[in-house]
Write an enzyme that holds these catalytic residues in place. Structure first.
Site, short mmCIF file in Angstrom:
data_model
loop_
_atom_site.label_atom_id
_atom_site.label_comp_id
_atom_site.label_asym_id
_atom_site.label_seq_id
_atom_site.Cartn_x
_atom_site.Cartn_y
_atom_site.Cartn_z
N GLY A 192 0.81 -1.18 -0.10
CA GLY A 192 -0.35 -0.16 0.04
C GLY A 192 1.04 1.46 -0.21
CB ALA A 193 1.05 4.13 -2.03
NE ARG B 289 5.41 -4.00 -4.49
CZ ARG B 289 3.78 -3.89 -4.07
NH1 ARG B 289 3.79 -3.58 -3.13
NH2 ARG B 289 3.25 -3.79 -5.41
CD GLN C 256 -2.98 -6.83 -3.10
OE1 GLN C 256 -3.98 -7.46 -4.21
NE2 GLN C 256 -2.14 -6.39 -3.66
CG ASP D 16 0.20 1.92 -5.89
OD1 ASP D 16 -1.17 1.35 -5.91
OD2 ASP D 16 1.17 1.43 -4.74
CG ASN E 147 -5.29 1.79 -7.02
OD1 ASN E 147 -4.34 2.48 -5.88
ND2 ASN E 147 -6.39 1.41 -7.49
CE LYS E 148 -1.91 -4.20 -6.04
NZ LYS E 148 -0.99 -4.55 -6.84
O1 MRU Z 1 0.78 -4.14 -4.59
P1 MRU Z 1 0.23 -3.23 -3.01
O2 MRU Z 1 -1.05 -3.76 -2.42
O3 MRU Z 1 0.97 -2.43 -2.50
O4 MRU Z 1 -1.35 -2.23 -4.03
C1 MRU Z 1 -1.53 -1.47 -3.46
C2 MRU Z 1 -2.54 -0.48 -4.07
O5 MRU Z 1 -2.98 -0.39 -5.62
C3 MRU Z 1 -3.03 0.36 -3.03
O6 MRU Z 1 -4.79 0.60 -4.36
C4 MRU Z 1 -2.36 2.15 -3.34
O7 MRU Z 1 -1.20 1.61 -2.84
C5 MRU Z 1 -3.32 2.86 -2.35
S1 MRU Z 1 -3.06 2.62 -1.07
C6 MRU Z 1 -3.63 3.53 -0.05
#
Ligand code: MRU
Length: 346
Positions: A48-49, A86, A198, A239, A249-250
Site C-alpha cells: 500500500g503506497a 518497489r 488484497q 500509487d 493503481n492496482k
Molecule cells: O501491490 P500493493 O498491494 O502495494 O498495491 C496497493 C494498491 O494498489 C493500493 O490501491 C494503493 O497503494 C493505494 S493504498 C492507499
C-alpha cells in the site's frame, strides 16, 4: 489513532504487521536493518503506497543507527538503495527524499540527533496522515451527498486502501470507515483483487474489524453488479498520479473505471498529495511493476496451472483521467481539468 497500528517503531526496531499472513495470523515482523526494510517492502510484508512510504522513513532511521559516522553522500546512496525495493508507488521516493532534509538539518548536532529526528519524522507523518485522510473522507462524504441522493450507500472498492495500506485511517477505505461511523454504508462490494487477493484477505479483514457490512465478489462480477444498479459509487486509491490526473493503481482499477463510465457510476480516486507525481506528464511514463509469475500460476504455494504454463503479471494499471469523476486529496476534490488543478496544487 487506532490501537492496532500495522507499523510500529519501538526501541530501534521497526515492527510490521506481516500482511502476507493476514487474515489467518496476526504476526509482527521485526526489521532491524535497512536491508530488512527493503525486503519487507519488496516481499510485501508491508504494502500500500502510504505504508510503504512510512516504512521507508523508519528503514532509513535503521540505516543511520548502523552507520554512526556517516556522511550525507553515504546517506543519499542508502536512500537510492531503499528506493529500489518497489517501483510504482511514488510515496516511497517522496518520503525517502524528505528524510534527506531532515538528516542534513539534524546532522549538525551529530549522528544520534539525526537518528532521533528521522524516527520522529516517521511518527509525525503517521499522525499527520490520519488528519489528512479524515479530511479526504469529509470531502468524499459531502460529494456523495450531492451526487447520490441516498441515506446509505452501496460502494465498491478495489485492492486494499485501509489502515494496513496507510498506517492509520485509510484513503478510499478511510471514506468507507468514516461513512460507516454515521451508519451511511449499506454494503461494500469488495473485489478479490487477483492475484494477491488484497480484497479477500485484507480489505475484508479490515471491514470485519470495523463491523462494516460487506461482500467479497470476483472481479468479473463488476459489470453485472453495476448494470443491476447495485453500486452507487466506486472509491479506489492510487500509487502514483501523473500531472494530467492519469492514475496508477492496482491492476484491475482501469477495468472498473471503464465499466463505471458505461453505467454512469461515479468513480473516485482518493489519495494524499504524497501520491501525486507532477514531474510525470502522463500515465504512459509511470513504471509498472512486473511481479513474479508464480503469484498467478500458484495459489498459496500450490501450483494450479499446467507445469509448462507461463504468466504475465503486471501489478498496476493506468486509469486514464477521462474515466475519473474526481480525485479527492487533502486540499479538496479535483474535477474537470485535472491538469490545471494539479499544476495549481504544486
Ligand atoms: O501491490 P500493493 O498491494 O502495494 O498495491 C496497493 C494498491 O494498489 C493500493 O490501491 C494503493 O497503494 C493505494 S493504498 C492507499
Amino acid at each position: 489513532m487506532k490501537d492496532y497500528l500495522p507499523i510500529k517503531y519501538e526501541k530501534d526496531v521497526l515492527y510490521l504487521l506481516d500482511q502476507r499472513k493476514l487474515p489467518l495470523e496476526e504476526v509482527f515482523a521485526e526489521n532491524k536493518t535497512v536491508e530488512d526494510a527493503h525486503t519487507s517492502i519488496k516481499e510485501m510484508v508491508v504494502r500500500g503506497a502510504p505504508s510503504i512510504g512510512y516504512t521507508a522513513i523508519f528503514g532509513m532511521a535503521l540505516w543511520i543507527k548502523k552507520h554512526p559516522d556517516f556522511t550525507l553522500d553515504q546517506y543519499r546512496k542508502a536512500c537510492e538503495y531503499l528506493k529500489t525495493s518497489r517501483p510504482t508507488a511514488v510515496n516511497l521516493a517522496f518520503e525517502i527524499d524528505r528524510t534527506i532534509n531532515v538528516v542534513s538539518e539534524a546532522m549538525t548536532e551529530g549522528h544520534q540527533a539525526a537518528y532521533e529526528a528521522v524516527v520522529q519524522f516517521g511518527h509525525d507523518q503517521l499522525a499527520e496522515s490520519e488528519r489528512k485522510n479524515t479530511k479526504m473522507a469529509e470531502y468524499a462524504k459531502e460529494e456523495l451527498k450531492q451526487v447520490v441522493d441516498k441515506r446509505s450507500y452501496s460502494l465498491m472498492t478495489h485492492c486494499n486502501t485501509g489502515f494496513l495500506a496507510c498506517g492509520s485511517l485509510g484513503t478510499a477505505l478511510g471514506v468507507v470507515e468514516y461513512l460507516g461511523q454515521s451508519s451511511m454504508i449499506k454494503n461494500v462490494w469488495v473485489d478479490e483483487t487477483r492475484p494477491y487477493m488484497q480484497g479477500t484477505r485484507l480489505t475484508s479483514y479490515e471491514l470485519t474489524k470495523l463491523k462494516i457490512n460487506h461482500e467479497i465478489v470476483v472481479e468479473g462480477a463488476a459489470a453485472t453488479l453495476m448494470s443491476q444498479g447495485k453500486v452507487d459509487a466506486i472509491f479506489v486509491g492510487a500509487d502514483r498520479i501523473a500531472a494530467n490526473g492519469d492514475t496508477a493503481n492496482k491492476i484491475g482499477t482501469f477495468n472498473l473505471a471503464i465499466i463505471a463510465k458505461e453505467f454512469n457510476i461515479p468513480f473516485y480516486v482518493v489519495a494524499p498529495l504524497s501520491s501525486f507525481d507532477p514531474a510525470i506528464k502522463s500515465g504512459k511514463d509511470i513504471e509498472i511493476e512486473l511481479r513474479d509469475e508464480n503469484e498467478i500460476l500458484s495459489f498459496r504455494g500450490e501450483r494450479i496451472a499446467p507445469k509448462t504454463a507461463k504468466a504475465f503479471n503486471p501489478s498496476f494499471d493506468i486509469t486514464q483521467n477521462r474515466f475519473i469523476t474526481g480525485i479527492i486529496c487533502e486540499k479538496g476534490i479535483l474535477k474537470g481539468s485535472f491538469e490545471e488543478q494539479i499544476k495549481e496544487l504544486f
